[in-house]
Every structure is written in structure tokens, then in C-alpha cells.
Design a protein around this motif. Structure first.
Motif, PDB file in Angstrom:
ATOM      1  N   MET A   1       0.860  -1.176   0.000  1.00 41.44           N
ATOM      2  CA  MET A   1       0.000   0.000   0.000  1.00 41.44           C
ATOM      3  C   MET A   1       0.905   1.238   0.000  1.00 41.44           C
ATOM      4  O   MET A   1       1.833   1.337   0.788  1.00 41.44           O
ATOM      5  CB  MET A   1      -0.893  -0.029   1.241  1.00 41.44           C
ATOM      6  CG  MET A   1      -1.816   1.133   1.330  1.00 41.44           C
ATOM      7  SD  MET A   1      -3.227   0.951   2.448  1.00 41.44           S
ATOM      8  CE  MET A   1      -2.588   0.247   3.912  1.00 41.44           C
ATOM      9  N   GLY A   2       0.590   2.186  -0.859  1.00 44.61           N
ATOM     10  CA  GLY A   2       1.416   3.370  -1.003  1.00 44.61           C
ATOM     11  C   GLY A   2       1.206   4.369   0.117  1.00 44.61           C
ATOM     12  O   GLY A   2       0.260   4.278   0.906  1.00 44.61           O
ATOM     13  N   VAL A   3       2.122   5.315   0.159  1.00 38.91           N
ATOM     14  CA  VAL A   3       2.064   6.355   1.178  1.00 38.91           C
ATOM     15  C   VAL A   3       0.799   7.189   1.027  1.00 38.91           C
ATOM     16  O   VAL A   3       0.134   7.515   2.027  1.00 38.91           O
ATOM     17  CB  VAL A   3       3.330   7.259   1.096  1.00 38.91           C
ATOM     18  CG1 VAL A   3       3.214   8.450   2.016  1.00 38.91           C
ATOM     19  CG2 VAL A   3       4.574   6.450   1.397  1.00 38.91           C
ATOM     20  N   VAL A   4       0.444   7.517  -0.217  1.00 34.95           N
ATOM     21  CA  VAL A   4      -0.748   8.334  -0.450  1.00 34.95           C
ATOM     22  C   VAL A   4      -1.993   7.610   0.043  1.00 34.95           C
ATOM     23  O   VAL A   4      -2.846   8.211   0.711  1.00 34.95           O
ATOM     24  CB  VAL A   4      -0.874   8.706  -1.950  1.00 34.95           C
ATOM     25  CG1 VAL A   4      -2.190   9.407  -2.225  1.00 34.95           C
ATOM     26  CG2 VAL A   4       0.296   9.559  -2.381  1.00 34.95           C
ATOM     27  N   MET A   5      -2.083   6.319  -0.257  1.00 34.60           N
ATOM     28  CA  MET A   5      -3.251   5.547   0.186  1.00 34.60           C
ATOM     29  C   MET A   5      -3.312   5.479   1.712  1.00 34.60           C
ATOM     30  O   MET A   5      -4.383   5.579   2.302  1.00 34.60           O
ATOM     31  CB  MET A   5      -3.214   4.144  -0.413  1.00 34.60           C
ATOM     32  CG  MET A   5      -4.456   3.361  -0.083  1.00 34.60           C
ATOM     33  SD  MET A   5      -5.944   4.183  -0.633  1.00 34.60           S
ATOM     34  CE  MET A   5      -6.391   3.155  -1.965  1.00 34.60           C
ATOM     35  N   SER A   6      -2.153   5.330   2.349  1.00 31.49           N
ATOM     36  CA  SER A   6      -2.113   5.301   3.816  1.00 31.49           C
ATOM     37  C   SER A   6      -2.589   6.628   4.393  1.00 31.49           C
ATOM     38  O   SER A   6      -3.326   6.644   5.386  1.00 31.49           O
ATOM     39  CB  SER A   6      -0.692   5.021   4.308  1.00 31.49           C
ATOM     40  OG  SER A   6      -0.263   3.757   3.881  1.00 31.49           O
TER      41      SER A   6
END
Length: 171
Positions: A1-6
Motif C-alpha cells: 500500500m502506497g504512502v498516499v493511500m495510507s
């Protein structure tokens, strides 16, 4: 999971906490015409986390300006005995959270619910018949609250905040 999604997931949690705190404030205001200080403190504490994780630009200057305007108006109403201190804190912090993007939905939701509550309070036949039904259902405390002259405006503030949050984040 990417930083943006987190960050988006975290932001959604903070917005959910904002809505939950508004709902608790409304319930508390309905119950005893008080909005506990822990709600204001939680809203203040969560706001920077909401801003840091927002997936869109939060206009801090405008948000603080709008909140300041609500605070000054609320302070005037408080000094006249028209609005309670908890309501002033709640409306100020809700205005801060919704900022310029959610201001119109906030005002619209608050005005509609506050107006409906005010009309209910002004209509003696409706209030008395509602109180009568409450007595026959064994809801004595509800009957007392319906017949009082107090208006738990935290409910309207909550409605406006929830409507603004819905408009800002769900559409």
C-alpha cells in the motif's frame, strides 16, 4: 500500500472521529444541555492530524478566519445569554474543520435543523401533543425536555457539521 493511500485512510479515520465527536456532542446536548469539554479538546487535538493527512489542500488561513468569525459571533450571543459556551466552542471548532470548502453545506444543514427545532419550540400545540404522547409511552424525561424553553442547538451544529463532512468527503 502506497504512502498516499495510507494518508487517505488515516484522513478518513480523522474525519470519522470528527463526525463521531459531533454526534456525541449532540447526544450530550439533548441529554443535559451541556457539551463536555473533552469533545472540544479532542476536536482541537485531531485537527492538525486531519490537516497533515488531507489528500487535498486545506486552506488554513481561511479556515482560521472563518472559525474566528464564528467565535466572535458566538461570543456576542453568549454575552447576551442567547447561546451557551459549549455551543460557541462547538460551532467555532466545526467551522474550523469544515473550512471554506464545507462552509455552505455546514450553514445549510445547521439552518435547516435549527429552524425545524425552533419551529417545533414555537408551536405550543405540537409540543404539548408530543409531550402527551411521551407521557403515555412512559417517557417522562422526554416529556420534561419537550416542555422546557431550552433549545439544544448543539444538535443543529452537529447536523451542519455532519452534512458538510458528507458533502466534502463522500461525493
Amino acid at each position: 500500500m502506497g504512502v498516499v493511500m495510507s494518508l487517505v485512510i488515516l484522513n478518513n479515520l480523522f474525519v470519522s472521529a470528527f463526525v463521531a465527536l459531533l454526534l456525541v456532542a449532540a447526544i450530550e446536548d439533548l441529554d443535559d444541555y451541556r457539551i463536555p469539554n473533552f469533545i472540544s479538546l479532542a476536536l482541537i487535538g485531531l485537527y492538525p492530524l486531519y490537516v497533515l493527512t488531507a489528500p487535498f489542500e486545506v486552506y488554513l488561513g481561511w479556515s482560521f478566519g472563518i472559525a474566528s468569525l464564528f467565535f466572535l459571533m458566538g461570543l456576542g450571543l453568549f454575552s447576551l445569554g442567547i447561546m451557551g459556551g459549549g455551543d460557541v466552542k462547538l460551532i467555532t471548532l466545526t467551522a474550523l474543520w469544515v473550512g471554506p470548502v464545507g462552509l455552505i453545506p455546514f450553514l445549510l444543514g445547521m439552518a435547516l435543523v435549527g429552524g425545524a427545532m425552533s419551529l417545533f419550540m414555537l408551536s405550543a400545540p405540537v409540543r404539548h401533543s408530543t409531550a402527551y404522547v411521551c407521557v403515555h409511552m412512559g417517557l417522562m424525561r422526554a416529556q420534561e425536555k419537550i416542555l422546557t424553553d431550552k433549545l439544544p442547538y448543539g444538535v443543529a451544529i452537529c447536523a451542519g457539521g455532519v452534512f458538510a463532512a458528507y458533502r466534502m468527503f463522500m461525493l
